[in-house]
Design an enzyme around this catalytic site. Structure first.
Site, short mmCIF file in Angstrom:
data_model
loop_
_atom_site.label_atom_id
_atom_site.label_comp_id
_atom_site.label_asym_id
_atom_site.label_seq_id
_atom_site.Cartn_x
_atom_site.Cartn_y
_atom_site.Cartn_z
N HIS A 1 2.84 -12.77 -5.87
CA HIS A 1 1.67 -12.94 -5.01
C HIS A 1 1.12 -14.36 -5.06
O HIS A 1 -0.10 -14.58 -5.07
CB HIS A 1 0.60 -11.93 -5.43
N ARG B 1 0.80 -1.23 0.00
CA ARG B 1 0.00 0.00 0.00
C ARG B 1 0.83 1.28 0.00
O ARG B 1 1.92 1.32 0.58
CB ARG B 1 -0.93 0.00 1.22
N HIS C 1 -0.83 -2.49 -4.56
CA HIS C 1 -0.18 -3.27 -5.62
C HIS C 1 -0.10 -2.50 -6.95
O HIS C 1 -0.28 -3.07 -8.02
CB HIS C 1 -0.91 -4.60 -5.83
N GLU D 1 5.04 -12.50 0.64
CA GLU D 1 5.35 -11.46 -0.34
C GLU D 1 6.60 -10.70 0.10
O GLU D 1 6.53 -9.88 1.01
CB GLU D 1 4.17 -10.50 -0.48
N ASP E 1 -2.12 -10.53 7.84
CA ASP E 1 -1.95 -9.72 6.63
C ASP E 1 -1.00 -8.60 7.04
O ASP E 1 -1.37 -7.43 7.08
CB ASP E 1 -3.31 -9.18 6.16
C1 BGC Z 1 -2.72 -7.56 0.84
C2 BGC Z 1 -4.14 -7.91 1.22
C3 BGC Z 1 -4.94 -7.96 -0.04
C4 BGC Z 1 -4.33 -8.97 -0.97
C5 BGC Z 1 -5.01 -8.96 -2.30
C6 BGC Z 1 -2.20 -8.65 -0.01
O1 BGC Z 1 -0.89 -8.41 -0.37
O2 BGC Z 1 -1.91 -7.31 1.94
O3 BGC Z 1 -4.67 -6.97 2.11
O4 BGC Z 1 -6.28 -8.25 0.19
O5 BGC Z 1 -2.98 -8.71 -1.18
O6 BGC Z 1 -5.44 -10.19 -2.65
#
Ligand code: BGC
Length: 353
Positions: free
Chosen positions: A181, A82, A107, A317, A253
């Protein structure tokens, strides 16, 4: 052994999408698409010698085009995680970005690298076959400055390691923070939740974040909290505990501060007693987002007609800390004009002894 290419499908715009299969002498396989440089299939041996596909994915390009909020296997760019307020300032100039996660940028924005066509170069070395996917991202693409040349190389080694090497260079100072991802499930992507699989993370602290998952700048010790994975714990053991961090994240998360050395190091592991598979993760970056698929809605038909339930895959990640651009105290994902960004992530597979 080596590389096989086949037609996978077509995009909505009629572009032809190919799948590239890397196979090593042990029979391990990794299949990637030139659409999004997506890791679609990863088959690894289990304790009985059977091969399990341990990542989520779709059987059609449409699957990836229609479901753009789960990022299965995706290459994320230009900036993973973010950016608060969907904007940043670089050398006095403000760069607005897409607000695609509430009022924040996630992203990279709506038109992420996971939906782009990449150019492919195959490297036919039978012991360690590799495929390089490259992309030109023009100046102001997604709102980021600089014409950027980006590439990711997937390589499968003889010791069952899938290595991801990123390289990028821009003609202007810019942010570069790519990641992968993939959602891993060591009992096979079709097997249900990952709650009984065990995670270990080499991190004493994580970046505290608010209810919108934006870091406050505080690094908080994991000691005595459900965030502590310095020794193996099942994902499910503490995930539903009464805990503010878990409440804000809807489960795990969070960005872990993986004891940064600037060099390649082991940062995490995932293991399953059921399949006997151990996956070890190595990276040269300071952060890693542990994301336990809390937002998978259970409405997606994945590979082989499988419906993926909530928390059926776990992402590791590798990254610079989220929103680092607004925290000068964090290591910066900012690269000067003509400076090469390089980073490597490895997923190594073996059988538990
Ligand atoms: C984020 C999650 C998000 C997801 C998307 C992750 O990298 O931290 O909050 O919902 O990506 O699928």
């Amino acid at each position: 052994m080596g590389i096989t290419k086949r037609k996978f499908g077509e995009t909505k715009n009629g572009e032809c999408v190919s799948a590239y299969l890397l196979k090593n002498a042990n029979g391990m396989e990794a299949e990637m698409l030139d659409f999004g440089a997506i890791l679609r299939v990863l088959k690894v041996p289990d304790k009985n010698g059977a091969f399990l596909d341990v990542v989520h994915g779709f059987d059609s390009v449409k699957g990836y085009e229609d479901h753009n909020d789960t990022y299965y296997g995706a290459t994320i760019g230009r900036c993973g995680n973010r950016i608060a307020g969907a904007q940043f300032v670089l050398d006095g100039k403000t760069y607005p970005l897409d607000a695609n996660d509430g009022k924040n940028n996630l992203h990279g924005g709506f038109a992420g690298y996971e939906h782009r066509m990449f150019t492919v170069r195959e490297m036919q070395d039978n012991d360690t076959p590799s495929v390089c996917f490259s992309l030109h991202s023009p100046d102001m693409d997604q709102g980021f400055p600089g014409n950027l040349d980006f590439c990711i190389t997937y390589q499968l080694t003889a010791d069952n390691t899938l290595q991801l090497s990123y390289a990028a260079m821009s003609d202007q100072k810019t942010i570069i923070n790519p990641t992968n991802h993939s959602y891993f499930n060591l009992n096979g992507h079709q097997s249900g939740t990952i709650l009984d699989q065990e995670v270990m993370i080499c991190a004493d602290a994580f970046t505290w974040a608010d209810a919108e998952s934006i870091p406050t700048g505080e690094l908080v010790s994991v000691e005595g909290t459900p965030m502590d994975f310095r020794s193996f714990h099942t994902i499910g053991e503490r995930i539903d505990q009464e805990d503010t961090a878990l409440k804000y994240g809807n489960g795990y998360d969070h960005n872990y501060c993986v004891n940064d050395t600037g060099k390649m190091k082991k940062i995490a592991a995932l293991r399953s007693a059921r399949s006997g598979i151990l996956m070890e993760v190595e990276s040269d970056l300071p952060g890693m987002q542990l994301y336990t698929g809390n937002f998978i809605k259970g409405n997606q038909t994945g590979k082989g007609g499988v419906c993926y339930p909530r928390r059926s895959g776990v992402c590791f990640e590798t990254q610079y800390y989220p929103d680092a651009i607004h925290h000068p105290e964090f290591k910066q994902p900012v690269y000067a004009a003509n400076e090469t960004m390089r980073s490597t992530t490895r997923y190594h597979f073996s059988i538990l002894s």
